[in-house]
Write an enzyme that holds these catalytic residues in place. Structure first.
Site, PDB file in Angstrom:
ATOM      1  N   GLU A   1      -4.120   3.204  11.196  1.00 26.58           N
ATOM      2  CA  GLU A   1      -4.819   3.090  12.471  1.00 26.58           C
ATOM      3  C   GLU A   1      -4.174   4.154  13.355  1.00 26.58           C
ATOM      4  O   GLU A   1      -3.068   3.977  13.841  1.00 26.58           O
ATOM      5  CB  GLU A   1      -4.646   1.703  13.096  1.00 26.58           C
TER       6      GLU A   1
ATOM      7  N   ASP B   1     -11.207  -5.481  16.772  1.00 22.63           N
ATOM      8  CA  ASP B   1     -10.988  -4.969  18.126  1.00 22.63           C
ATOM      9  C   ASP B   1     -12.293  -4.489  18.765  1.00 22.63           C
ATOM     10  O   ASP B   1     -12.300  -4.007  19.893  1.00 22.63           O
ATOM     11  CB  ASP B   1     -10.015  -3.771  18.100  1.00 22.63           C
TER      12      ASP B   1
ATOM     13  N   ASP C   1      -0.805  -0.507  11.464  1.00 22.72           N
ATOM     14  CA  ASP C   1      -1.189  -0.725  12.859  1.00 22.72           C
ATOM     15  C   ASP C   1      -0.588   0.301  13.822  1.00 22.72           C
ATOM     16  O   ASP C   1       0.604   0.632  13.720  1.00 22.72           O
ATOM     17  CB  ASP C   1      -0.691  -2.125  13.270  1.00 22.72           C
TER      18      ASP C   1
ATOM     19  N   ASP D   1      -1.630  -6.162   6.640  1.00 22.81           N
ATOM     20  CA  ASP D   1      -1.461  -5.366   7.855  1.00 22.81           C
ATOM     21  C   ASP D   1       0.024  -5.083   8.033  1.00 22.81           C
ATOM     22  O   ASP D   1       0.861  -5.935   7.738  1.00 22.81           O
ATOM     23  CB  ASP D   1      -1.982  -6.181   9.061  1.00 22.81           C
TER      24      ASP D   1
END
Ligand code: NOJ
Length: 563
Positions: A257, A331, A200, A98
């Site tokens: 994302e 999430d 992210d 990530d």
């Protein structure tokens, strides 16, 4: 579209804190992942994406990084990661990490220096600082996790900006020095031999530089910051530069994302020269709540609504480039609890139908840990049982907006990010075989019936179905069509059947999914086909209807093939 290596992958998402605890401290770790590589290999997945494992005070479970070059000791040491990458490679599994570059932790040395020397720190311009007016913060924007985006910088009349939690100050991307520090770090990790990054909150890096107030949209007098701090004009320069200075130098995969990107801009993000290999589209995952972030504004939906969102997404992505398909992530709440409304219908059939429906869409499929055994939401009785900062914020905000305590608890039980973060169910022993000690987050009590050990032994389990599904995509006679084929929705107006074709050269695979608990009549596209996958054991000679929650994947036979 030119073929790319990452189109063939099947990606398994690991939430490291909850996957497997190898040292019995109640927290999952890197060695735990290495110890479960055989399991991952037996599933057939080809790549893992591991949520953040860097040094962090864990206010947002690792999405608040205090050192980009070190690992959080509770996850392990660098040598553990090296070992994981090496052993995974031997098993044909690549590792994606990530990348959190919109913000750091407030415990990052840059921010710490700023706190200690607010007027003279060399890192003043690394973050976004503004003076307030008349004792008020600079703007009335609300952060994603609640409250103002502005937090007073102690001992000054300035505020610092945070799109997410107060412990996650946003980096100032307008500052070239910051960008260069970040690019250096990205390249460090790529040099290490990881396959790429999931990136992210990347659409948050550019803020509207006017910093003016907007009309409030809640009783707190604030307004969602996304209107001014997400996907703002000018972001394209940052994203081009990021790509030029880092990703494009490696043959890596990048998964953005990127919420809030209008479909018209998808070409810039995922086209041939796009910023990323693929991005997630959240529109269908968030179909039950207003704008994905207001859990107390529930939206009722039906299968047609879901279908429309999925197919619009698929058509737009097909026009622009390549997509990242997912049902669940860290999430989101668990998919079977979200998409199958009645509890009595949450079973093997509906779980496998859902799994296959998303898995054979055009794009790279992602499977979130536990999805492959049908893990469900976990209802909590009390706000104290929640860990997730977002759930806690949504609970208090719901009540401020006029809902009762009971209603507030109900909303967060439905949507809490803790639903998917409960420890993984390896077996029916204490703590589900995740750890020998009490885990950091309460276990979902149904681990005694939903677990890997039990499903491994049952040839008709969700786990076995997932294995077959992966095998059909990766190594069957229909693989090329299922990976590279175009998608074409069919039966678009049918109220409960979701169906689509995948087409490649003169091959065709047709996929049918019954979202209803009753038989549904259906007229098949072709009378001559091979059954690639079916979640019921038997199939009548002449198919004229689908059984409750049936999933059928049929490969068209060439005309005359069977004669
Ligand atoms: C998106 C991540 O998926 C989420 O878990 C996190 O809280 C926010 N970005 C902030 O980093």
């Amino acid at each position: 579209m030119e073929k790319k290596w990452w189109q063939k992958e099947v990606i398994y998402q690991i939430y490291p804190k909850s996957f497997y605890d190898s040292n019995n401290d109640g927290i999952g770790d890197i060695k735990g992942i290495t110890q479960k590589l055989d399991y991952l290999q037996s599933l057939g997945i080809t790549m893992v994406w591991i949520c953040p494992i860097y040094k962090s005070p864990m206010a947002d479970n690792g999405y608040d990084i205090s050192d980009y070059y070190q690992l959080n000791p509770e996850f392990g040491e660098m040598s553990d990661l090296d070992e994981l990458i090496e052993k995974a490679k031997v098993k044909g599994i690549k590792v994606v990490l990530d990348l959190v570059i919109n913000h750091t932790s407030d415990e990052h040395p840059w921010f710490q220096d700023l706190l200690q020397n607010p007027n003279t720190s060399q890192y003043r311009d690394y973050y976004i600082l503004k003076t307030g007016e008349n004792g008020q913060p600079p703007t009335n924007w609300r952060s994603v996790f609640g409250g103002s985006v502005w937090e007073p910088l102690p001992n000054t009349d300035e505020y610092y900006f945070h799109s997410f939690d107060v412990k996650q100050p946003d980096l100032n991307w307008e500052n070239k020095e910051v960008r260069e520090e970040l690019y250096k770090m990205v390249n460090y990790w790529l040099e290490k031999g990881i396959a790429g990054f999931r990136v992210d909150a990347i659409t948050f890096i550019k803020k509207d530089q006017n910093y003016d107030n907007l009309r409030p949209d809640g009783v707190d007098g604030l307004v969602k910051c996304t209107k001014k701090a997400r996907n703002q004009p000018g972001i394209e320069e940052f994203l081009h530069e990021l790509n030029d200075e880092t990703f494009s130098k490696y043959n890596c995969v990048t998964i953005g994302e990127a919420p809030g990107v209008p479909y018209e801009q998808y070409g810039d993000y995922i086209g041939d020269n796009g910023y990323f290999s693929m991005i997630f589209d959240f529109r269908y995952a968030d179909l039950d709540v207003a704008s994905g972030s207001e859990w107390f504004r529930r939206i009722d939906w039906n299968v047609l609504d879901l279908k429309k969102l999925i197919f619009t997404s698929q058509k737009e992505i097909q026009k622009a480039g390549w997509g990242a398909n997912f049902l669940e992530n860290h999430d989101q709440n668990r998919s079977i609890s979200k998409y199958i409304k009645e509890e009595e219908n949450r079973n093997f059939y509906s779980a496998t139908m859902l799994g296959a429906m998303f898995f054979f869409l055009r794009g790279t499929p992602f499977i979130y840990q536990g999805q492959e055994i049908g893990m469900t939401n976990f209802e909590r009785k009390n706000i104290e049982e929640f860990d997730d900062i977002s759930s806690i914020d949504q609970y208090y905000r719901s009540m401020k907006e006029g809902f009762s305590e009971e209603e507030a608890l109900h909303f967060i039980n439905l949507r809490s990010r803790d639903n998917s973060r409960t420890p993984f169910h390896w077996n029916n022993k204490q703590f589900g075989g995740f750890s020998e000690v009490k885990p950091w987050l309460g276990m979902n009590e149904n681990y005694t019936t939903i677990n890997v050990e039990q499903q491994k032994q049952d040839p008709n389990s969700i786990l076995q179905f997932y294995k077959e599904m992966i095998q059909v995509r990766q190594s069957s006679e229909a693989s090329e069509c299922l990976i590279y084929g175009e998608i074409e929705p069919i039966l678009e107006d049918h109220p409960t059947i979701v169906a689509y074709k995948r087409k490649y050269r003169n091959e065709e695979v047709v996929c049918y999914f019954n979202f209803s608990s009753e038989d549904q009549k259906v007229e098949l596209e072709h009378s001559n086909f091979n059954v690639l996958l079916n979640n019921y054991e038997t199939l009548s000679e002449q198919i004229s209807s689908l059984k409750p929650y049936q999933a059928l994947i049929l490969q068209k036979k060439e005309a005359g093939y069977n004669e």
